[in-house]
Design an enzyme around this catalytic site. Structure first.
Site, PDB file in Angstrom:
ATOM      1  NE  ARG A   1       1.763  -0.227   9.635  1.00 31.85           N
ATOM      2  CZ  ARG A   1       1.277   0.852  10.241  1.00 31.85           C
ATOM      3  NH1 ARG A   1       1.422   1.009  11.522  1.00 31.85           N
ATOM      4  NH2 ARG A   1       0.623   1.777   9.557  1.00 31.85           N
ATOM      5  CB  ILE A   2       4.782  -1.394   3.543  1.00 26.83           C
ATOM      6  CG1 ILE A   2       3.380  -1.817   4.005  1.00 26.83           C
ATOM      7  CG2 ILE A   2       5.113  -2.003   2.179  1.00 26.83           C
ATOM      8  CD1 ILE A   2       2.241  -1.266   3.168  1.00 26.83           C
TER       9      ILE A   2
ATOM     10  CG  ASP B   1      10.159   7.804   7.113  1.00 28.67           C
ATOM     11  OD1 ASP B   1       9.858   8.862   7.699  1.00 28.67           O
ATOM     12  OD2 ASP B   1       9.435   6.798   7.089  1.00 28.67           O
TER      13      ASP B   1
ATOM     14  CB  ALA C   1       1.995   4.211  -1.177  1.00 29.13           C
TER      15      ALA C   1
ATOM     16  CG  ASP D   1      -1.359  -2.737  -6.120  1.00 27.91           C
ATOM     17  OD1 ASP D   1      -1.980  -3.515  -6.881  1.00 27.91           O
ATOM     18  OD2 ASP D   1      -1.565  -2.684  -4.893  1.00 27.91           O
TER      19      ASP D   1
ATOM     20  CD  GLU E   1      -7.188   2.414  -6.463  1.00 27.66           C
ATOM     21  OE1 GLU E   1      -7.855   1.620  -5.758  1.00 27.66           O
ATOM     22  OE2 GLU E   1      -5.997   2.621  -6.270  1.00 27.66           O
TER      23      GLU E   1
ATOM     24  CG  HIS F   1      -5.796  -1.006  -4.389  1.00 36.33           C
ATOM     25  ND1 HIS F   1      -6.277   0.244  -4.087  1.00 36.33           N
ATOM     26  CD2 HIS F   1      -5.120  -1.406  -3.279  1.00 36.33           C
ATOM     27  CE1 HIS F   1      -5.900   0.587  -2.860  1.00 36.33           C
ATOM     28  NE2 HIS F   1      -5.211  -0.410  -2.352  1.00 36.33           N
TER      29      HIS F   1
ATOM     30  N   GLY G   1      -2.329  -5.067  -3.495  1.00 34.48           N
ATOM     31  CA  GLY G   1      -1.342  -5.131  -2.407  1.00 34.48           C
ATOM     32  C   GLY G   1      -1.797  -5.970  -1.225  1.00 34.48           C
ATOM     33  CB  ALA G   2      -4.378  -5.491   1.201  1.00 28.69           C
TER      34      ALA G   2
HETATM   35  N1  LIG Z   1      -1.442  -1.367  -2.285  1.00 29.76           N
HETATM   36  C1  LIG Z   1      -2.078  -1.769  -1.225  1.00 29.76           C
HETATM   37  O1  LIG Z   1      -2.965  -2.594  -1.274  1.00 29.76           O
HETATM   38  C2  LIG Z   1      -1.663  -1.240   0.116  1.00 29.76           C
HETATM   39  C3  LIG Z   1      -1.762  -2.048   1.238  1.00 29.76           C
HETATM   40  C4  LIG Z   1      -1.378  -1.544   2.477  1.00 29.76           C
HETATM   41  C5  LIG Z   1      -0.929  -0.247   2.571  1.00 29.76           C
HETATM   42  N2  LIG Z   1      -0.879   0.520   1.469  1.00 29.76           N
HETATM   43  C6  LIG Z   1      -0.397   1.900   1.570  1.00 29.76           C
HETATM   44  O2  LIG Z   1       0.980   1.888   1.827  1.00 29.76           O
HETATM   45  C7  LIG Z   1       1.360   3.066   2.505  1.00 29.76           C
HETATM   46  C8  LIG Z   1       2.313   2.746   3.637  1.00 29.76           C
HETATM   47  O3  LIG Z   1       1.728   1.847   4.554  1.00 29.76           O
HETATM   48  P1  LIG Z   1       2.483   1.470   5.914  1.00 29.76           P
HETATM   49  O4  LIG Z   1       1.627   0.472   6.597  1.00 29.76           O
HETATM   50  O5  LIG Z   1       3.892   1.148   5.652  1.00 29.76           O
HETATM   51  O6  LIG Z   1       2.386   2.861   6.669  1.00 29.76           O
HETATM   52  P2  LIG Z   1       3.338   3.373   7.838  1.00 29.76           P
HETATM   53  O7  LIG Z   1       2.581   4.470   8.480  1.00 29.76           O
HETATM   54  O8  LIG Z   1       3.826   2.264   8.678  1.00 29.76           O
HETATM   55  O9  LIG Z   1       4.583   3.993   7.075  1.00 29.76           O
HETATM   56  C9  LIG Z   1       4.528   5.171   6.353  1.00 29.76           C
HETATM   57  C10 LIG Z   1       5.875   5.841   6.492  1.00 29.76           C
HETATM   58  O10 LIG Z   1       5.883   6.983   5.656  1.00 29.76           O
HETATM   59  C11 LIG Z   1       6.676   7.966   6.315  1.00 29.76           C
HETATM   60  N3  LIG Z   1       6.397   9.267   5.746  1.00 29.76           N
HETATM   61  C12 LIG Z   1       5.307  10.042   5.921  1.00 29.76           C
HETATM   62  N4  LIG Z   1       5.428  11.179   5.228  1.00 29.76           N
HETATM   63  C13 LIG Z   1       6.619  11.111   4.596  1.00 29.76           C
HETATM   64  C14 LIG Z   1       7.297  11.984   3.725  1.00 29.76           C
HETATM   65  N5  LIG Z   1       6.770  13.155   3.357  1.00 29.76           N
HETATM   66  N6  LIG Z   1       8.502  11.607   3.261  1.00 29.76           N
HETATM   67  C15 LIG Z   1       9.032  10.418   3.609  1.00 29.76           C
HETATM   68  N7  LIG Z   1       8.448   9.550   4.437  1.00 29.76           N
HETATM   69  C16 LIG Z   1       7.237   9.893   4.918  1.00 29.76           C
HETATM   70  C17 LIG Z   1       6.293   7.831   7.755  1.00 29.76           C
HETATM   71  O11 LIG Z   1       7.251   8.375   8.608  1.00 29.76           O
HETATM   72  C18 LIG Z   1       6.165   6.345   7.906  1.00 29.76           C
HETATM   73  O12 LIG Z   1       7.365   5.784   8.386  1.00 29.76           O
HETATM   74  C19 LIG Z   1       0.050   3.709   2.923  1.00 29.76           C
HETATM   75  O13 LIG Z   1      -0.279   4.728   2.008  1.00 29.76           O
HETATM   76  C20 LIG Z   1      -0.960   2.640   2.757  1.00 29.76           C
HETATM   77  O14 LIG Z   1      -2.228   3.118   2.499  1.00 29.76           O
HETATM   78  C21 LIG Z   1      -1.232   0.060   0.244  1.00 29.76           C
HETATM   79  O1  LIG Z   2      -4.564   0.701   2.612  1.00 33.98           O
HETATM   80  C1  LIG Z   2      -4.679  -0.492   2.498  1.00 33.98           C
HETATM   81  O2  LIG Z   2      -4.782  -1.274   3.468  1.00 33.98           O
HETATM   82  C2  LIG Z   2      -4.642  -1.084   1.144  1.00 33.98           C
HETATM   83  O3  LIG Z   2      -4.580  -0.127   0.167  1.00 33.98           O
HETATM   84  C3  LIG Z   2      -5.705  -2.078   0.881  1.00 33.98           C
HETATM   85  O4  LIG Z   2      -6.921  -1.469   0.547  1.00 33.98           O
HETATM   86  P1  LIG Z   2      -8.186  -2.410   0.310  1.00 33.98           P
HETATM   87  O5  LIG Z   2      -8.621  -2.903   1.647  1.00 33.98           O
HETATM   88  O6  LIG Z   2      -9.237  -1.560  -0.293  1.00 33.98           O
HETATM   89  O7  LIG Z   2      -7.732  -3.521  -0.556  1.00 33.98           O
END
Ligand SMILES: NC(=O)c1ccc[n+]([C@@H]2O[C@H](COP(=O)([O-])OP(=O)(O)OC[C@H]3O[C@@H](n4cnc5c(N)ncnc54)[C@H](O)[C@@H]3O)[C@@H](O)[C@H]2O)c1
Ligand SMILES: O=C(O)[C@H](O)COP(=O)(O)O
Length: 535
Positions: free
Chosen positions: A152-153, A172, A233, A258, A263, A282, A284-285
């Site tokens: 997604r991201i 991926d 991530a 981030d 943490e 942190h 991101g969200a």
């Molecule tokens: N910083 C923040 O506040 C924040 C906010 C939201 C999400 N995140 C993190 O971002 C990450 C991604 O979120 P998302 O919603 O895009 O998830 P998602 O599940 O939609 O996408 C993750 C992608 O990673 C791929 N993947 C898995 N293992 C892999 C590997 N070994 N090599 C390459 N690709 C691989 C999957 O196929 C998938 O397409 C998660 O870890 C999530 O926790 C962080």
């Molecule tokens: O995985 C997530 O959705 C993000 O890392 C956000 O985490 P938080 O809800 O603790 O801000």
């Protein structure tokens, strides 16, 4: 009956209002609790809703005797002991999509901030300085962006990167070529190949055994000179010590973090003073929109799980993500057909089921995971001691008892929404089939070789008898005398005068004594009772 929901970690009020609006839900909102206090309180709650700050450990889950649902207002579930939750039948529900855009936008905000030295520029202005020559920047245009994880991201980042005139490449292995094509992203053959050409390398994968430490000293050393590394991530995907060393050696242009291995980041972490490292806590969200989205999404799903037993948003039902509206009748047939097969086989002396093979018509192929879970639950109900047998733990409980489970699609079942459960153990086996049409009630259609047509309601009596006159009357009289009300009576036979089978749907329970009395009737050969649990 009221359910108690504990809310921690600052979840947006808009979602919580949806929970509080339900008279059957009592919501307690508290700040992030210390581990011991949470452990002390969790036993009172049916659900907990929180964010990444609350650790849902194995110890916590085992102490949470009433817990049915964990709601995560966000994406990452690495703070949750998923295996233990699955074993215990606790549904884990996250909000996977609500904060995607927030992260993608922060990516560009921080990377442009780093490239244009915005933190230093802002600080210099606060300090009364006007020095433009030291604040020379770089552009995104023409640079190669390497995305690890095109989910997604990663996808949202890719779409926006095109607008900046970047070349976008991704690694991926779990994403199909069509998706790469649709996003106009070139597929890198390997992580190493991606790294070798990335001016900006950004991580958007979950933290797991495959991704922990994915970018370490070796990988950083293979980036083109003066590259940028971004991790939004999870902490630990980029090795923090290796990144620090590369920045101190001026090997990279810079980096953005981030998320951190631990943490909150300790106040004296060397990362805080590393050169060309832009840190955010942190965030991101952390947008109003994202928090509203994830709170609404998760609270609605937690509400539906508690009040309507709808586990379709639960990530720990294998293959269970998506809408289950059209699957509910089929799951009922799968569960009840399995319970019927198990009851009949048990009366033939086969109590230890070894194999469960599920076959489903093509229109149910999307529900293979939940349907197999429903069938496993049908085999186990009434057999194992657990107050939490459900679609989440049924498969693992069945497998732990040595039951082999399989599921396959078939065009030979006579209906596109047909279900057939075959149970086997030792030399015996029995198949029970049914259908779950979209426009009429679910039915059982076959028990062994006998074609039946019966709606599997509260209890099903399965009798075999000689096909001679008078049996139906005697069975009806006996059940009537014992106040057992017959809802449907379906008699089937293979050939006149041979063996016959009756599938009798009755209201309420049938006692063991009644079953034995049925066996005493002339020409009745076997009598099995399948009591169906809650739907
Ligand atoms: N910083 C923040 O506040 C924040 C906010 C939201 C999400 N995140 C993190 O971002 C990450 C991604 O979120 P998302 O919603 O895009 O998830 P998602 O599940 O939609 O996408 C993750 C992608 O990673 C791929 N993947 C898995 N293992 C892999 C590997 N070994 N090599 C390459 N690709 C691989 C999957 O196929 C998938 O397409 C998660 O870890 C999530 O926790 C962080
Ligand atoms: O995985 C997530 O959705 C993000 O890392 C956000 O985490 P938080 O809800 O603790 O801000």
């Amino acid at each position: 009956m009221a359910y108690r929901v504990l809310v921690t970690d600052d979840v947006d009020p808009e979602g919580l209002a949806l929970l509080a609006a339900e008279t059957e839900l009592l919501v307690d909102e508290v700040p992030t609790l210390p581990k011991d206090e949470l452990l002390r309180r969790i036993g009172d709650y049916d659900a907990i809703v929180g964010r990444s700050a609350t650790k849902i450990s194995a110890e916590l889950l085992r102490a949470a005797k009433k817990l049915r649902v964990v709601g995560r207002a966000g994406v990452g579930v690495d703070n949750i002991a998923l295996d233990v939750a699955t074993e215990l039948g606790v549904a884990i529900i996250n909000a996977p999509a609500g904060n995607t855009v927030a992260v993608a936008e922060l990516f560009f905000g921080t990377v442009i901030g780093l490239l244009r030295q915005l933190p230093a520029a802002a600080l210099s202005m606060q300090n009364g300085v006007w020095d433009r020559s030291k604040l020379m920047g770089r552009e995104l245009k023409g640079k190669t962006l390497g995305i690890v994880g095109l989910g997604r991201i990663g996808s949202e980042v890719a779409m926006r990167a095109h607008a900046f005139g970047m070349t976008v490449v991704a690694f991926d292995p779990y994403i199909a070529d069509e998706r790469f094509t649709a996003l106009r992203v070139r597929r890198a053959a390997s992580l190493d190949a991606l790294i070798a050409e990335s001016n900006i390398l950004t991580m958007h994968v979950p933290l797991n055994d495959e991704t922990r430490g994915m970018i370490g000293k070796r990988e950083l050393g293979r980036l083109p000179a003066r590259s940028i590394v971004v991790n939004m991530a999870r902490g630990g995907i980029v090795d923090e010590a290796a990144l620090l060393a590369a920045l101190e050696a001026d090997q990279l242009r810079g980096a953005v973090l981030d998320v951190f291995t631990a943490e909150p980041l300790v106040a004296d972490s060397p990362l805080r003073t590393a050169p060309n490292l832009l840190l955010t806590p942190h965030l991101g969200a952390n947008t109003v929109e994202a928090q509203r989205n994830v709170s609404r999404d998760v609270c609605l799903a937690v509400r539906d799980a508690l009040l309507h037993n709808d586990l379709s948003k639960s990530i720990n039902v294998a293959g269970g993500s998506g809408e289950w509206g059209d699957l509910q009748p089929a799951m009922l047939v799968a569960r009840r057909a399995a319970a019927v097969a198990r009851a009949v086989l048990a009366d033939q002396g086969m109590r230890a089921v070894r194999r469960l093979a599920l076959r489903i018509g093509p229109d149910l192929a999307h529900g293979a995971g939940p349907l197999l879970a429903a069938a496993a639950a049908g085999v186990l109900e009434g057999v194992i001691e657990t107050d939490r047998l459900n679609l989440i733990n049924a498969r693992s409980l069945a497998e732990a008892r040595g039951l082999e489970l399989s599921v396959g699609e078939s065009n030979e079942l006579g209906h596109p929404r047909a279900i057939e459960i075959a149970l086997a153990g030792g030399m015996q086996q029995l198949a029970v089939a049914g259908v779950a049409p979209e426009d009429s009630k679910p039915r059982l259609t076959r028990i062994g070789q006998f074609h039946v047509d019966v709606n599997p309601r509260q209890t099903l009596l399965i009798l075999t008898n000689h096909d001679v006159p008078g049996v139906i009357g005697r069975v009806g009289t006996l059940l009537g005398e014992r106040k057992v009300n017959i809802a449907e009576y379906h008699q089937a036979r293979l050939a006149q005068g041979g063996d016959a089978l009756a599938a009798i749907s009755v209201d309420g329970a049938v006692s063991e004594e009644t079953r034995k009395a049925l066996l005493e009737l002339p020409d009745v050969l076997t009598a099995s009772v399948a009591h169906f649990g809650a739907e």
